[in-house]
Design a protein around this motif. Structure first.
Motif, PDB file in Angstrom:
ATOM      1  N   LEU A   1       0.499  -3.203   3.025  1.00 25.59           N
ATOM      2  CA  LEU A   1      -0.110  -4.293   2.251  1.00 25.59           C
ATOM      3  C   LEU A   1       0.946  -5.352   1.992  1.00 25.59           C
ATOM      4  O   LEU A   1       2.078  -5.004   1.643  1.00 25.59           O
ATOM      5  CB  LEU A   1      -0.560  -3.782   0.888  1.00 25.59           C
ATOM      6  CG  LEU A   1      -1.901  -3.084   0.750  1.00 25.59           C
ATOM      7  CD1 LEU A   1      -2.043  -2.563  -0.671  1.00 25.59           C
ATOM      8  CD2 LEU A   1      -3.040  -4.039   1.062  1.00 25.59           C
ATOM      9  N   VAL A   2       0.596  -6.610   2.159  1.00 23.39           N
ATOM     10  CA  VAL A   2       1.552  -7.693   1.891  1.00 23.39           C
ATOM     11  C   VAL A   2       0.915  -8.686   0.932  1.00 23.39           C
ATOM     12  O   VAL A   2      -0.222  -9.118   1.145  1.00 23.39           O
ATOM     13  CB  VAL A   2       1.936  -8.453   3.194  1.00 23.39           C
ATOM     14  CG1 VAL A   2       3.168  -9.317   2.959  1.00 23.39           C
ATOM     15  CG2 VAL A   2       2.144  -7.509   4.345  1.00 23.39           C
ATOM     16  N   GLU A   3       1.648  -9.048  -0.121  1.00 23.45           N
ATOM     17  CA  GLU A   3       1.117 -10.013  -1.085  1.00 23.45           C
ATOM     18  C   GLU A   3       1.436 -11.432  -0.618  1.00 23.45           C
ATOM     19  O   GLU A   3       2.579 -11.777  -0.372  1.00 23.45           O
ATOM     20  CB  GLU A   3       1.699  -9.750  -2.477  1.00 23.45           C
ATOM     21  CG  GLU A   3       1.235 -10.701  -3.571  1.00 23.45           C
ATOM     22  CD  GLU A   3      -0.255 -10.584  -3.943  1.00 23.45           C
ATOM     23  OE1 GLU A   3      -0.932  -9.666  -3.458  1.00 23.45           O
ATOM     24  OE2 GLU A   3      -0.723 -11.438  -4.705  1.00 23.45           O
ATOM     25  N   LYS A   4       0.383 -12.210  -0.474  1.00 15.81           N
ATOM     26  CA  LYS A   4       0.458 -13.641  -0.156  1.00 15.81           C
ATOM     27  C   LYS A   4       1.388 -13.979   1.020  1.00 15.81           C
ATOM     28  O   LYS A   4       2.328 -14.786   0.872  1.00 15.81           O
ATOM     29  CB  LYS A   4       0.841 -14.421  -1.407  1.00 15.81           C
ATOM     30  CG  LYS A   4      -0.134 -14.172  -2.566  1.00 15.81           C
ATOM     31  CD  LYS A   4      -0.111 -15.229  -3.621  1.00 15.81           C
ATOM     32  CE  LYS A   4      -1.260 -15.094  -4.579  1.00 15.81           C
ATOM     33  NZ  LYS A   4      -1.162 -14.110  -5.620  1.00 15.81           N
ATOM     34  N   PRO A   5       1.135 -13.375   2.194  1.00 19.19           N
ATOM     35  CA  PRO A   5       1.969 -13.722   3.350  1.00 19.19           C
ATOM     36  C   PRO A   5       1.589 -15.081   3.941  1.00 19.19           C
ATOM     37  O   PRO A   5       0.436 -15.501   3.841  1.00 19.19           O
ATOM     38  CB  PRO A   5       1.644 -12.607   4.352  1.00 19.19           C
ATOM     39  CG  PRO A   5       0.240 -12.224   4.018  1.00 19.19           C
ATOM     40  CD  PRO A   5       0.073 -12.411   2.535  1.00 19.19           C
ATOM     41  N   LYS A   6       2.575 -15.738   4.543  1.00 16.60           N
ATOM     42  CA  LYS A   6       2.277 -16.964   5.298  1.00 16.60           C
ATOM     43  C   LYS A   6       1.390 -16.565   6.474  1.00 16.60           C
ATOM     44  O   LYS A   6       1.522 -15.437   6.978  1.00 16.60           O
ATOM     45  CB  LYS A   6       3.571 -17.561   5.841  1.00 16.60           C
ATOM     46  CG  LYS A   6       4.433 -18.163   4.777  1.00 16.60           C
ATOM     47  CD  LYS A   6       5.501 -19.035   5.454  1.00 16.60           C
ATOM     48  CE  LYS A   6       6.556 -19.426   4.460  1.00 16.60           C
ATOM     49  NZ  LYS A   6       7.903 -18.962   4.845  1.00 16.60           N
ATOM     50  N   PRO A   7       0.513 -17.451   6.945  1.00 13.28           N
ATOM     51  CA  PRO A   7      -0.404 -17.078   8.042  1.00 13.28           C
ATOM     52  C   PRO A   7       0.330 -16.435   9.219  1.00 13.28           C
ATOM     53  O   PRO A   7      -0.158 -15.455   9.779  1.00 13.28           O
ATOM     54  CB  PRO A   7      -1.037 -18.409   8.441  1.00 13.28           C
ATOM     55  CG  PRO A   7      -0.924 -19.259   7.232  1.00 13.28           C
ATOM     56  CD  PRO A   7       0.286 -18.820   6.478  1.00 13.28           C
TER      57      PRO A   7
ATOM     58  N   GLY B   1      -3.655 -10.714  -1.256  1.00 12.92           N
ATOM     59  CA  GLY B   1      -2.998  -9.516  -0.755  1.00 12.92           C
ATOM     60  C   GLY B   1      -3.665  -9.184   0.574  1.00 12.92           C
ATOM     61  O   GLY B   1      -4.900  -9.151   0.660  1.00 12.92           O
ATOM     62  N   VAL B   2      -2.868  -8.966   1.625  1.00  8.67           N
ATOM     63  CA  VAL B   2      -3.440  -8.819   2.973  1.00  8.67           C
ATOM     64  C   VAL B   2      -3.151  -7.426   3.533  1.00  8.67           C
ATOM     65  O   VAL B   2      -2.063  -6.869   3.334  1.00  8.67           O
ATOM     66  CB  VAL B   2      -2.896  -9.928   3.904  1.00  8.67           C
ATOM     67  CG1 VAL B   2      -3.456  -9.791   5.317  1.00  8.67           C
ATOM     68  CG2 VAL B   2      -3.251 -11.303   3.347  1.00  8.67           C
ATOM     69  N   LEU B   3      -4.137  -6.882   4.254  1.00  9.31           N
ATOM     70  CA  LEU B   3      -4.068  -5.496   4.739  1.00  9.31           C
ATOM     71  C   LEU B   3      -3.422  -5.385   6.110  1.00  9.31           C
ATOM     72  O   LEU B   3      -3.711  -6.188   7.008  1.00  9.31           O
ATOM     73  CB  LEU B   3      -5.486  -4.915   4.851  1.00  9.31           C
ATOM     74  CG  LEU B   3      -6.156  -4.369   3.594  1.00  9.31           C
ATOM     75  CD1 LEU B   3      -6.290  -5.440   2.523  1.00  9.31           C
ATOM     76  CD2 LEU B   3      -7.513  -3.774   3.921  1.00  9.31           C
ATOM     77  N   ASP B   4      -2.589  -4.362   6.254  1.00  9.83           N
ATOM     78  CA  ASP B   4      -2.143  -3.915   7.569  1.00  9.83           C
ATOM     79  C   ASP B   4      -3.019  -2.685   7.856  1.00  9.83           C
ATOM     80  O   ASP B   4      -2.939  -1.680   7.136  1.00  9.83           O
ATOM     81  CB  ASP B   4      -0.647  -3.549   7.501  1.00  9.83           C
ATOM     82  CG  ASP B   4      -0.037  -3.414   8.879  1.00  9.83           C
ATOM     83  OD1 ASP B   4      -0.797  -3.487   9.866  1.00  9.83           O
ATOM     84  OD2 ASP B   4       1.190  -3.220   8.970  1.00  9.83           O
ATOM     85  N   ILE B   5      -3.849  -2.800   8.866  1.00  9.09           N
ATOM     86  CA  ILE B   5      -4.932  -1.820   9.049  1.00  9.09           C
ATOM     87  C   ILE B   5      -4.539  -0.729  10.044  1.00  9.09           C
ATOM     88  O   ILE B   5      -4.063  -1.028  11.144  1.00  9.09           O
ATOM     89  CB  ILE B   5      -6.200  -2.534   9.568  1.00  9.09           C
ATOM     90  CG1 ILE B   5      -6.588  -3.663   8.607  1.00  9.09           C
ATOM     91  CG2 ILE B   5      -7.354  -1.555   9.743  1.00  9.09           C
ATOM     92  CD1 ILE B   5      -7.470  -4.714   9.229  1.00  9.09           C
ATOM     93  N   GLU B   6      -4.812   0.520   9.652  1.00  7.76           N
ATOM     94  CA  GLU B   6      -4.570   1.622  10.579  1.00  7.76           C
ATOM     95  C   GLU B   6      -5.842   1.962  11.347  1.00  7.76           C
ATOM     96  O   GLU B   6      -5.820   2.207  12.541  1.00  7.76           O
ATOM     97  CB  GLU B   6      -4.081   2.855   9.795  1.00  7.76           C
ATOM     98  CG  GLU B   6      -3.753   4.035  10.684  1.00  7.76           C
ATOM     99  CD  GLU B   6      -3.143   5.183   9.889  1.00  7.76           C
ATOM    100  OE1 GLU B   6      -2.339   4.917   8.971  1.00  7.76           O
ATOM    101  OE2 GLU B   6      -3.492   6.336  10.180  1.00  7.76           O
TER     102      GLU B   6
END
Ligand code: G1P
Length: 296
Positions: free
Chosen positions: A194-200, A177-182
């Protein structure tokens, strides 16, 4: 200072229904959480970390063939008496580290592998209306202070939802799970998505969730909808993303080294690192590793 008081984190959920296909055939009839890291199974590492963080109730979300996990934490009078009568007190002490406090282990089952979010939903009744921790036993930490204890200390300042995070190589974002940071102060990252398992190429950052969470019970509102996300599974990441804007959602950069014991390489690396740190066998292991240099 206007310090808020947040409800304490007393309960932890351990999702342990997973199949462990990456370790077959070792995990054909043995739960992957019972694989030993030096002298303790993976599940015990997570249990001890939770205890250090002040967790009082331990909730296992189990499935078929996982009975050994509850056995492991049981009191074994015959074994303890035998060790005592033979004067093996050091071993006795070790055995005692695996004893669950009385009346504090709770079991629920995840009948179908519908995803991590679904596994946590299965613990809804046992959690009730209080914040709680989630511990994925595949993730193991080598640190002076356990990862969850570090998080609880930070949570006492921030409240809300908090996940352990670390930067991963860009090509690995599709495992996390990858963060979109503010906002990011280097320790706590405020999350705007937040995105679960995004492609690079689609990943909003490389800052990724590692298997420790502190969550508010409102998470169950979304989980109860059984909405499917990445991979057709009910994702915990999606449920947390739905908390953004309603409750604080922060990533916590823990101190220490994390090992991914869900795969063979990470598991073997963890065994090397933990055994090198072991007082009894560390020196011997160091010599053995040195003896292999340039030979294989
Ligand atoms: C789960 C979560 C993911 C998280 C990861 C940490 O994925 O869905 O968001 O980053 O654990 O280990 P899994 O490894 O179960 O596929």
């Amino acid at each position: 200072m206007n310090q808020k008081i947040f409800k304490p984190i007393r309960k932890a959920v351990f999702p342990v229904a997973g199949l462990g296909t990456r370790f077959l055939p070792a995990t054909k009839s043995m739960p992957k959480e019972m694989l030993p890291l030096v002298d303790r199974p993976l599940i015990q590492h997570a249990f001890e970390e939770a205890r250090e963080a002040g967790i009082e109730e331990f909730i296992f979300v189990t499935g078929r063939g996982k009975e050994l996990l509850e056995e492991h934490f049981d009191y074994q009078p015959e074994l303890e008496q035998t060790l005592e009568s033979r004067g093996k007190f050091d071993m006795l002490e070790k055995v005692k580290t695996s004893e669950m406090p009385e009346g504090k282990l709770f079991l629920t089952r995840q009948p179908k592998p519908l995803g991590l979010g679904h596994a946590i939903w299965c613990a809804k009744k046992l959690i009730g209306d209080e914040p709680f921790a989630v511990m994925l036993p595949d993730d193991v930490f080598l640190s002076d202070t356990g990862c969850l204890k570090q998080m609880v200390d930070c949570y006492n300042e921030y409240g809300g939802n908090m996940m352990a995070v670390m930067d991963v190589p860009k090509e690995d974002t599709q495992k996390y799970g990858v963060l979109d940071i503010e906002d990011d102060d280097g320790k706590v990252a405020k999350i705007k998505g937040l995105v679960e398992k995004p492609k690079p190429e689609d990943a909003p950052s490389t800052l990724s969730i590692i298997g420790r969470y502190i969550l508010q019970p409102e998470i169950f509102d979304y989980l109860s909808k059984f909405e499917k996300g990445a991979g057709g599974e009910i994702q915990l990441t999606d449920a947390i993303a739905h908390q953004i804007g309603k409750y604080p959602v922060n990533g916590f950069r823990f101190k220490g080294k994390r090992f991914d014991c869900g795969g063979r390489v990470g598991f073997i690396e963890a065994n090397i690192a933990f055994s090198l740190k072991d007082k009894e066998i560390g020196e011997d292991v160091r010599k053995i590793i040195k003896s292999y240099e340039g030979k294989i």
